[in-house]
Design a protein around this motif. Sequence first.
Motif, PDB file in Angstrom:
ATOM      1  N   MET A   1      -7.475  -2.247  29.197  1.00 19.13           N
ATOM      2  CA  MET A   1      -6.631  -2.498  29.307  1.00 19.13           C
ATOM      3  C   MET A   1      -7.240  -4.432  28.928  1.00 19.13           C
ATOM      4  O   MET A   1      -8.431  -4.540  28.667  1.00 19.13           O
ATOM      5  CB  MET A   1      -6.193  -2.517  30.706  1.00 19.13           C
ATOM      6  N   THR A   2      -6.058  -5.027  28.652  1.00 16.75           N
ATOM      7  CA  THR A   2      -6.426  -6.025  28.331  1.00 16.75           C
ATOM      8  C   THR A   2      -5.710  -7.090  28.800  1.00 16.75           C
ATOM      9  O   THR A   2      -5.299  -7.150  29.814  1.00 16.75           O
ATOM     10  CB  THR A   2      -5.865  -6.297  26.467  1.00 16.75           C
ATOM     11  N   TYR A   3      -7.447  -8.114  29.003  1.00 20.40           N
ATOM     12  CA  TYR A   3      -6.471  -9.130  29.580  1.00 20.40           C
ATOM     13  C   TYR A   3      -7.030 -10.516  28.524  1.00 20.40           C
ATOM     14  O   TYR A   3      -7.154 -10.839  28.265  1.00 20.40           O
ATOM     15  CB  TYR A   3      -7.909  -9.658  31.024  1.00 20.40           C
ATOM     16  N   THR A   4      -6.021 -11.869  29.706  1.00 25.61           N
ATOM     17  CA  THR A   4      -5.821 -12.734  28.916  1.00 25.61           C
ATOM     18  C   THR A   4      -6.660 -14.047  29.568  1.00 25.61           C
ATOM     19  O   THR A   4      -6.649 -13.867  30.896  1.00 25.61           O
ATOM     20  CB  THR A   4      -4.830 -13.526  28.885  1.00 25.61           C
ATOM     21  N   PHE A   5      -7.696 -15.154  29.429  1.00 25.78           N
ATOM     22  CA  PHE A   5      -8.391 -15.541  30.638  1.00 25.78           C
ATOM     23  C   PHE A   5      -7.713 -17.120  29.527  1.00 25.78           C
ATOM     24  O   PHE A   5      -8.557 -16.922  28.970  1.00 25.78           O
ATOM     25  CB  PHE A   5      -9.468 -15.266  31.035  1.00 25.78           C
ATOM     26  N   LYS A   6      -7.799 -18.294  31.043  1.00 26.20           N
ATOM     27  CA  LYS A   6      -7.520 -19.778  30.282  1.00 26.20           C
ATOM     28  C   LYS A   6      -8.450 -20.408  30.489  1.00 26.20           C
ATOM     29  O   LYS A   6      -8.914 -20.333  31.914  1.00 26.20           O
ATOM     30  CB  LYS A   6      -5.927 -19.977  30.926  1.00 26.20           C
TER      31      LYS A   6
END
Length: 88
Positions: A1-6
């Motif tokens: 699964m792909t995650y995006t973290f600011k």
Amino acid sequence: MTYTFKTKGTCSSHIELELEGNIVKEIKFIRGCNGNAQGIAKLAAGMTVEEIKEKLGGIRCDGKSTSCPDQLAKAVEMAYNERLGDAD
């Protein structure tokens, strides 16, 4: 699964990563110091969440309280914990 973290407090604006279990498969920094970000991403790919947190967590950059490696440690922890929450 792909995650995006600011990210916060770094030249990079986001980190995109892919987890398989507790192994980080792919990492991509958005913006920031391109060469350093690519190097960190290649070195950390294949490591466990725990290894990244241990090796990269707490690294500071240029007098700041964080760095891209430190933000990566936070990102993988957040993604892993979120994944665990989804398993419930």
